[in-house]
Motif scaffolding. Structure first.
Motif, PDB file in Angstrom:
ATOM      1  N   UNK A  13       0.849  -1.194   0.000  1.00 15.66           N
ATOM      2  CA  UNK A  13       0.000   0.000   0.000  1.00 15.66           C
ATOM      3  C   UNK A  13       0.885   1.245   0.000  1.00 15.66           C
ATOM      4  N   UNK A  14       0.667   2.120  -0.966  1.00 15.63           N
ATOM      5  CA  UNK A  14       1.510   3.302  -1.125  1.00 15.63           C
ATOM      6  C   UNK A  14       0.712   4.420  -1.772  1.00 15.63           C
ATOM      7  N   UNK A  15       0.886   5.639  -1.271  1.00 11.18           N
ATOM      8  CA  UNK A  15       0.263   6.813  -1.887  1.00 11.18           C
ATOM      9  C   UNK A  15       1.268   7.958  -1.925  1.00 11.18           C
ATOM     10  N   UNK A  16       1.213   8.723  -3.003  1.00 10.40           N
ATOM     11  CA  UNK A  16       2.007   9.943  -3.111  1.00 10.40           C
ATOM     12  C   UNK A  16       1.118  11.020  -3.716  1.00 10.40           C
ATOM     13  N   UNK A  17       0.962  12.127  -2.993  1.00  8.67           N
ATOM     14  CA  UNK A  17       0.155  13.241  -3.482  1.00  8.67           C
ATOM     15  C   UNK A  17       1.018  14.501  -3.391  1.00  8.67           C
ATOM     16  N   UNK A  18       1.724  14.850  -4.455  1.00 11.60           N
ATOM     17  CA  UNK A  18       2.658  15.997  -4.439  1.00 11.60           C
ATOM     18  C   UNK A  18       1.996  17.328  -4.103  1.00 11.60           C
ATOM     19  N   UNK A  19       0.704  17.465  -4.369  1.00 13.90           N
ATOM     20  CA  UNK A  19       0.012  18.711  -4.045  1.00 13.90           C
ATOM     21  C   UNK A  19      -0.991  18.519  -2.911  1.00 13.90           C
ATOM     22  N   UNK A  20      -0.963  17.368  -2.295  1.00 12.29           N
ATOM     23  CA  UNK A  20      -1.844  17.108  -1.169  1.00 12.29           C
ATOM     24  C   UNK A  20      -3.234  16.675  -1.589  1.00 12.29           C
ATOM     25  N   UNK A  21      -4.110  16.576  -0.611  1.00  9.36           N
ATOM     26  CA  UNK A  21      -5.508  16.197  -0.822  1.00  9.36           C
ATOM     27  C   UNK A  21      -6.389  17.385  -0.459  1.00  9.36           C
ATOM     28  N   UNK A  22      -7.520  17.502  -1.102  1.00  8.39           N
ATOM     29  CA  UNK A  22      -8.433  18.602  -0.778  1.00  8.39           C
ATOM     30  C   UNK A  22      -9.100  18.380   0.577  1.00  8.39           C
ATOM     31  N   UNK A  27       5.452  14.133   5.391  1.00 14.31           N
ATOM     32  CA  UNK A  27       4.703  15.333   5.037  1.00 14.31           C
ATOM     33  C   UNK A  27       5.634  16.368   4.424  1.00 14.31           C
ATOM     34  N   UNK A  28       5.240  16.871   3.265  1.00 12.09           N
ATOM     35  CA  UNK A  28       5.961  17.962   2.601  1.00 12.09           C
ATOM     36  C   UNK A  28       7.443  17.654   2.416  1.00 12.09           C
ATOM     37  N   UNK A  29       7.758  16.407   2.088  1.00 13.91           N
ATOM     38  CA  UNK A  29       9.130  16.005   1.825  1.00 13.91           C
ATOM     39  C   UNK A  29       9.999  15.881   3.057  1.00 13.91           C
ATOM     40  N   UNK A  30       9.392  15.970   4.248  1.00  4.63           N
ATOM     41  CA  UNK A  30      10.156  15.866   5.480  1.00  4.63           C
ATOM     42  C   UNK A  30      10.508  14.405   5.773  1.00  4.63           C
ATOM     43  N   UNK A  31      11.237  14.189   6.856  1.00  2.21           N
ATOM     44  CA  UNK A  31      11.663  12.859   7.265  1.00  2.21           C
ATOM     45  C   UNK A  31      10.470  11.922   7.455  1.00  2.21           C
ATOM     46  N   UNK A  32      10.631  10.667   7.061  1.00  2.00           N
ATOM     47  CA  UNK A  32       9.584   9.670   7.234  1.00  2.00           C
ATOM     48  C   UNK A  32       9.321   9.438   8.722  1.00  2.00           C
ATOM     49  N   UNK A  33       8.043   9.373   9.075  1.00  5.13           N
ATOM     50  CA  UNK A  33       7.654   9.117  10.456  1.00  5.13           C
ATOM     51  C   UNK A  33       6.987   7.747  10.543  1.00  5.13           C
ATOM     52  N   UNK A  34       7.382   6.975  11.524  1.00  7.53           N
ATOM     53  CA  UNK A  34       6.858   5.620  11.648  1.00  7.53           C
ATOM     54  C   UNK A  34       5.441   5.623  12.208  1.00  7.53           C
ATOM     55  N   UNK A  35       4.595   4.803  11.599  1.00  7.77           N
ATOM     56  CA  UNK A  35       3.242   4.557  12.095  1.00  7.77           C
ATOM     57  C   UNK A  35       3.207   3.122  12.586  1.00  7.77           C
ATOM     58  N   UNK A  36       2.873   2.944  13.851  1.00  4.64           N
ATOM     59  CA  UNK A  36       2.819   1.608  14.431  1.00  4.64           C
ATOM     60  C   UNK A  36       1.441   1.344  15.014  1.00  4.64           C
ATOM     61  N   UNK A  79       3.294  11.643   1.406  1.00  6.03           N
ATOM     62  CA  UNK A  79       3.605  10.322   0.860  1.00  6.03           C
ATOM     63  C   UNK A  79       3.527   9.350   2.032  1.00  6.03           C
ATOM     64  N   UNK A  80       2.973   8.173   1.800  1.00  4.69           N
ATOM     65  CA  UNK A  80       2.960   7.169   2.865  1.00  4.69           C
ATOM     66  C   UNK A  80       2.946   5.773   2.279  1.00  4.69           C
ATOM     67  N   UNK A  81       3.396   4.819   3.094  1.00  6.25           N
ATOM     68  CA  UNK A  81       3.483   3.439   2.615  1.00  6.25           C
ATOM     69  C   UNK A  81       3.441   2.464   3.783  1.00  6.25           C
ATOM     70  N   UNK A  82       2.929   1.294   3.502  1.00  6.07           N
ATOM     71  CA  UNK A  82       2.911   0.196   4.455  1.00  6.07           C
ATOM     72  C   UNK A  82       4.266  -0.503   4.459  1.00  6.07           C
ATOM     73  N   UNK A  83       4.621  -1.084   5.602  1.00  7.81           N
ATOM     74  CA  UNK A  83       5.873  -1.833   5.706  1.00  7.81           C
ATOM     75  C   UNK A  83       5.843  -3.051   4.787  1.00  7.81           C
TER      76      UNK A  83
END
Length: 299
Positions: free
Chosen positions: A51-60, A76-85, A99-103
């Motif tokens: 599962x992966x999403x990339x939205x360069x201009x974000x979502x409305x 968020x906004x090209x910043x460092x990846x933050x872990x979701x657990x 941008x976000x993705x599943x492990x």
């Protein structure tokens, strides 16, 4: 048009997904019981490998993601990846590139919502490109999942006005719950555990008929007095002793409403040896004296 790159295109086993038609949203979004906050998309992706999403201009819309199993990451906004657990929730602000993705090794299971409305920014105020995932308590977790299924089941049966109104009110409940959770920071309890400020509040509640010092409260939280005071005020908006006294006065109100005890008896019961000090404090907090409060018609 928002770019939406997707690695996985054929769905996930047992997934749930509803995207409200644009004409339905346009028709109902101005209704006074809907326009404050409403859901445009809702989904559940179990064990979402790739599962992966990339939205360069974000979502409305604001995107709410709640992970109940596995893990992944959000940027968020090209910043460092933050872990979701497991147990963490994240709100991606509207129009924020992300941008976000599943492990790949421990794919996440997530519930997610897209929300819009006049009050969306107010519900999620303070969230920016530095937003981080927030851990949710077990009780709040159960409520989030319950709200998801109630929203999903309603929408699955059609898009009537009454259903959309109901789902909009559920969305407000959900957003308020998320806001509350994000404003309850955890502090260190010891190396293995986390101490939620709720424990300190519970300790206060259990000692309203005694007198507890600031040092005792800080010791109970295993924190220095300055650190404890800072965390407590950041969480509640009040200093610890101020909050403790307000809880005492709140209990005093119940005694005034439900018992025939005298004001002096109530003050002594709650640890105030000086009834005059008790009365002054009561008026400062409640805006009227104990006797005026007792004589006010209620119900």
């Amino acid at each position: 048009m928002v770019m939406n790159h997707i690695k996985k295109t054929d769905g996930f086993m047992s997934q749930k997904l509803i995207v409200l038609p644009e004409h339905i949203i346009a028709e109902y979004a101005t209704h006074p019981l809907i326009r404050s906050l409403y859901i445009t998309d809702i989904g559940f992706f179990p064990h979402a490998l790739h599962h992966y999403r990339e939205r360069p201009t974000g979502s409305v819309a604001h995107i709410v993601m709640y992970c109940i199993e596995g893990e992944g990451w959000v940027s968020l906004n090209g910043q460092k990846k933050q872990n979701m657990r497991k147990g963490s929730i994240m709100v991606i602000p509207a129009n924020m590139p992300h941008e976000y993705a599943s492990s790949e090794t421990h794919p996440w299971t997530i519930y997610w919502f897209h929300m819009k409305g006049e009050n969306a920014v107010s519900f999620f105020e303070g969230i920016d490109q530095h937003a981080t995932p927030t851990l949710v308590s077990v009780e709040k977790s159960a409520k989030i999942i319950e709200l998801f299924h109630e929203c999903y089941d309603l929408l699955q049966k059609g898009y009537s006005l009454n259903r959309i109104i109901y789902v909009s009110q559920l969305a407000c409940h959900l957003a308020a719950l998320i806001r509350f959770s994000q404003q309850q920071p955890n502090v260190a309890w010891n190396q293995q555990k986390k101490h939620d400020i709720e424990f300190s509040l519970q300790f206060m509640m259990e000692h309203l008929e005694k007198n507890v010092s600031l040092q005792e409260l800080a010791d109970q939280a295993n924190l220095s007095v300055p650190h404890y005071t800072h965390v407590f005020k950041k969480t509640t908006g009040y200093s610890p002793i101020d909050y403790y006294l307000r809880l005492k006065i709140q209990l005093a109100c119940q005694h005034l409403d439900l018992t025939e005890q005298s004001i002096k008896e109530i003050s002594i019961r709650l640890g105030f040896q000086d009834p005059y000090y008790f009365s002054r404090l009561f008026k400062k907090i409640m805006g009227k004296s104990p006797s005026e409060y007792r004589n006010t018609r209620k119900g």
